[in-house]
Design an enzyme around this catalytic site. Sequence first.
Site, short mmCIF file in Angstrom:
data_model
loop_
_atom_site.label_atom_id
_atom_site.label_comp_id
_atom_site.label_asym_id
_atom_site.label_seq_id
_atom_site.Cartn_x
_atom_site.Cartn_y
_atom_site.Cartn_z
CG HIS A 24 -1.55 1.31 1.73
ND1 HIS A 24 -2.84 1.27 0.80
CD2 HIS A 24 -2.05 2.47 1.90
CE1 HIS A 24 -3.86 2.56 1.01
NE2 HIS A 24 -2.88 3.07 1.72
CD GLU A 25 1.87 3.42 3.58
OE1 GLU A 25 1.79 4.97 3.08
OE2 GLU A 25 0.26 3.38 4.33
CG HIS B 52 0.39 6.25 -1.15
ND1 HIS B 52 -0.66 6.75 -2.10
CD2 HIS B 52 -0.14 5.73 0.09
CE1 HIS B 52 -1.65 6.39 -1.05
NE2 HIS B 52 -2.34 5.72 0.43
#
Length: 354
Positions: free
Chosen positions: A27-28, A31
């Site tokens: 997920h990170e 980003h």
Amino acid sequence: MIIRKGVNNIINILIAILVFGVLIFVHEFGHFISARIFGVTVREFALGMGPRILSRISPKTNIRYSLRLLPIGGFVNMVGEDEEADPNDTGALNKKPVWQRIIINVSGAVMNLALGVLVMAVVVITSENLGSTTIYMFEEDSISFSTGLMVDDKIVKINKASTHIANDLIYEIMRKGVEPVDVTVVRNGEKIVLRSVEFSTIVSQGIEYGSVDFYVYGVQKTPLNIIKHAYFQSVSSMKMIWESIYDVVTGKYGIKQMSGPVGVTTAIGEAASTGRTNLLYLCSIISLNLGIFNLLPLPALDGGRIVFQVIEIIRGKPIKPEYEGYVHFVGIVLLMVLMVVVTYQDILKLFTGG
């Protein structure tokens, strides 16, 4: 016996930490990589929360990569994310076009959704059988047989929901089969609608579900069928997650039916003990759930940040970063309170067997 149970619990916790760690990292990383593509200055890429236990600053990019004590999240700290940056700093997030900021916020959830679909494909490939929607035989005293269904019926709809694979069929009957439903079938080459078909029901944690009282034919595991089942199984799972969130919001499910870190860790341990395929399936569901949940328009979530960016598009100017920061801070506090309450319920379930 007690020692063995303790060892199993430790193994389950380690497996859960590994699963959470991978999902949070993915997920990170979404980003992070999109921020880097758009030239945003990143201060830190962190896995976990709380104090740092491992940390390294890249001499090339000056980005700090860190591992933190608590495996309950992670973050990408970007210049201009929640503060007013130097107007001349072209690497600040709040100086980037709105469409780039939206992509940066969406990319974490997109990565989780992509991982969930990929893992689901692995689940399909490693499964022993792929199920169709054509009835092979009924259980003894089958209610659905006595109310209209027949052997060799190919079920294509439950009420208005289309069914493409066995998982669609199971989910729709579980959700809607507590009441009589209209079932559209293909019988002898003709599509017909059977009105008010009934199913038996089961009750779990105070919630009533419809129960499938027949078996379906298997299908050959060809490349085309694998792609078909991976796609529809992923879509069905995302639909299940979305409708579950809707049920929580509308009050159909309460706090007692929700699971936090303790409940999910227990579920991961049980899935791991029953085989690799079940563990992978649960990992896929958690990844899809993480992706969908983060897109909800709630403060502190990616979806909440996107709401502010949409407001910026409508207003023609951004809301002051400190005001947005206050809203997200309140959101984080509320989410933490919810996590504490749900975790307390999970612990009660462990001791009461509920």
